[in-house]
Design an enzyme around this catalytic site. Structure first.
Site, PDB file in Angstrom:
ATOM      1  N   CYS A  42      -5.252  23.113 -18.274  1.00 63.70           N
ATOM      2  CA  CYS A  42      -6.251  23.454 -17.272  1.00 63.70           C
ATOM      3  C   CYS A  42      -5.625  23.602 -15.884  1.00 63.70           C
ATOM      4  O   CYS A  42      -4.496  23.182 -15.643  1.00 63.70           O
ATOM      5  CB  CYS A  42      -7.339  22.377 -17.242  1.00 63.70           C
ATOM      6  SG  CYS A  42      -8.868  22.945 -16.469  1.00 63.70           S
ATOM      7  N   ASP A  86     -12.796  11.751 -19.116  1.00 58.92           N
ATOM      8  CA  ASP A  86     -11.821  11.829 -18.030  1.00 58.92           C
ATOM      9  C   ASP A  86     -11.862  10.545 -17.207  1.00 58.92           C
ATOM     10  O   ASP A  86     -12.825   9.783 -17.262  1.00 58.92           O
ATOM     11  CB  ASP A  86     -12.152  13.037 -17.146  1.00 58.92           C
ATOM     12  CG  ASP A  86     -11.003  13.465 -16.260  1.00 58.92           C
ATOM     13  OD1 ASP A  86      -9.910  12.873 -16.355  1.00 58.92           O
ATOM     14  OD2 ASP A  86     -11.189  14.406 -15.462  1.00 58.92           O
TER      15      ASP A  86
END
Length: 215
Positions: free
Chosen positions: A6, A122
């Protein structure tokens, strides 16, 4: 195992990362991120699925950006409701709902996002991710939902052993970002390639061992 890289932005770097063996390549459409993509790069990946990361954007903005970038996946990283997940899915897009983890209560609360195709656990920060720090993966033992999930937050080359050892029936993949950066939005493609190859090898070795033990 899904491997997502990402925080991409630069055309030449996208080309290089495209050759690493990743499955998804992600772009961040959040203007407070140092990896913010403000315009269409000169090159977009064709070998991987394209993922877009959004934080509290309107459904119209998300759909418009998805069409412009030809996204396959939308990752919601803000305070979006399950209804937003369903609206995005109705457009034919795969949805990923990020869940910030600081304690077991955060993991338990993830059950409300079963509308998403995937969850992404996360590290809890004040800046919507990008901390470069890893949360305690043992907290995920409390997750008993049905939605598969990706691990994110501070994963770098030193994490190979932990990834190999991590076991959960819904564990579907990993999200790589700041742990492989030279600078924000610029990835070390050589290190990524080496790490992804090692992860794939470990995965194959474990699968072979499990298959052998079952016979």
């Amino acid at each position: 195992m899904i491997i997502k890289v990402c925080g991409m932005r630069e055309a030449d770097n996208i080309r290089a990362v495209e050759q690493t063996g990743a499955d998804w390549i992600g772009f961040i459409f959040y203007n407070r991120s140092p990896r913010f993509v403000s315009s269409l790069p000169a090159y977009l990946p064709s070998l991987q699925k394209r993922a877009g990361v959004f934080v509290n954007a309107s459904i119209e903005e998300i759909i418009g950006t998805a069409r412009l970038f030809k996204l396959d996946i939308v990752q919601l990283h803000g305070d979006e409701t399950p209804a937003v997940c369903r609206a995005i899915k109705a457009e034919g897009l795969t949805t990923v709902r990020a869940v910030s983890v600081g304690n077991e209560n955060d993991v338990a609360a993830a059950a409300r996002f079963e509308a998403a195709d995937y969850l992404l656990f996360d590290t809890q920060t004040a800046t919507r991710g990008g901390s470069g720090k890893r949360f305690d993966w043992q907290l995920l033992e409390a997750y008993d939902g049905k939605t598969p999930f990706l691990l994110s937050g501070g994963i770098n080359e030193t994490a190979l052993g932990d990834i190999t050892a991590f076991k959960h029936k819904r564990f579907a993949g990993i999200d790589l970002n700041s742990g492989f950066e030279i600078s924000p939005a610029l990835k070390n493609a050589t290190a990524l390639s080496r790490f992804i190859k090692a992860v794939r090898h470990a995965e194959q070795t474990r699968h072979a061992a499990e298959t052998a033990s079952s016979h």
